[in-house]
Design an enzyme around this catalytic site. Sequence first.
Site, mmCIF file in Angstrom:
data_model
loop_
_atom_site.group_PDB
_atom_site.id
_atom_site.type_symbol
_atom_site.label_atom_id
_atom_site.label_comp_id
_atom_site.label_asym_id
_atom_site.label_seq_id
_atom_site.Cartn_x
_atom_site.Cartn_y
_atom_site.Cartn_z
ATOM 1 N N ARG A 278 39.127 47.373 35.619
ATOM 2 C CA ARG A 278 39.293 47.276 37.062
ATOM 3 C C ARG A 278 40.051 48.501 37.550
ATOM 4 N NH1 ARG A 278 43.486 43.349 38.165
ATOM 5 N NH2 ARG A 278 44.706 45.153 38.811
ATOM 6 N N HIS A 282 44.028 44.616 42.120
ATOM 7 C CA HIS A 282 43.416 43.281 42.090
ATOM 8 C C HIS A 282 42.861 42.927 43.463
ATOM 9 C CE1 HIS A 282 42.710 39.077 41.210
ATOM 10 N NE2 HIS A 282 43.418 38.755 42.276
ATOM 11 N N TYR A 291 52.393 47.549 36.969
ATOM 12 C CA TYR A 291 52.096 46.966 35.658
ATOM 13 C C TYR A 291 51.160 47.804 34.787
ATOM 14 C CZ TYR A 291 48.087 45.174 38.375
ATOM 15 O OH TYR A 291 46.979 45.044 39.196
#
Length: 394
Positions: A278, A282, A291
């Site tokens: 990805r 998100h 992260y």
Amino acid sequence: MTTTKAKVVYSPAFTDGAEFQIPTFRLLKQDGKLYKSAKTPDLDKEKALRIYKAMVTTRILDERMLAAQRQGRLSFYMQCTGEEAAVVGSAAALDDGDMIMAQYREQGALAYRGFTIDEFMNQLFGNELDYGKGRQMPVHYGSKVLNYMTISSPLATQIPQATGYAYGQKLAGQGECTITYFGEGAASEGDFHAALNMAAVHRVPVIFLCRNNGYAISTPAAEQFAADGVAPRAYGYKMDVIRVDGNDVLAMYEATRAARRLAVEHNRPVLIEAMSYRLAAHSSSDDPSGYRSKDEEAAWREKDPILRMRLWLESKQWWTEEDEKQFQEDMRREVLETMKRAQKRSPPPLETLITDVYDEAPPMLAEQFEKLKAHIRRYPDEYPKSARHVKGGV
């Protein structure tokens, strides 16, 4: 009681399944050339270009709409960036009558099937032409005509629904199947296991396509499961399974074609694990810098699925730099102009709040609706004109 004829042993013999190493199916190198032992799928020029254009359209739409969200013109958005090959390549392998049950990054499947930029924009802005009548969040698309079930927000609910729908297709006997998309995070939900077990027991024509893109929001795959990804779980349900390079559009197309044959011709459910990444956040509400590292993202950008397919098309002389430049310009212009039109359209009429569920609104809803109109009449300055958009006025 199991009917399996298992071997009998006379001392404890444990196994953790580590001996089962599922290979990754791949056809196309990053430079656009096929691997030495790879065979080109049965894919003609027209279909190949249709796939590629849907991938590029999805990328451009994602870029423009995320920018619109940052400008305050849109409340929310989710991108497919980096996963276009997994989505469009698999969707292209289906028949038009097959049902698609998506999670929320599968706008590429809709683009491939012919969902127009106007239709995308109407849903994103929730205007009067939105098929969902403004009731859903942005990116919750749906199209009855294109056999694309309307997306719902709760994670993984579409997975058991796909099994149930496929059971109906099996009974109908018209040679159709259902594909359901989800991320590896959704595969940790109980709905995933219930769906696979039911599909395997009842032998229904369903394809479970897991986009293993590395992260469930901020949780990396390594912290989600100890086993070798999601694919080995199929063994527990005696289900056919394949792992595919999710950035290789040719491999995704070929694997899904083969999966569809198993599903439709033999009523055998199939699990496909597409290994991808990805590249985007998100959602527009997420900041991935908290992260994961920029170096990690950069390494995956070098594996761009769109560039990989473009180089393959160019090697076959089906696409040129001029074609690319013109298509990019045309599509960016169309997205921008269509967005402006969609923003100017009126919202759905107020009375659509109480339609669709019942043939005629029951007295209780009708009474509530009259109270709502009276409330707006009493406080007109507290509501924009769009809130008073109702037949006959409020």
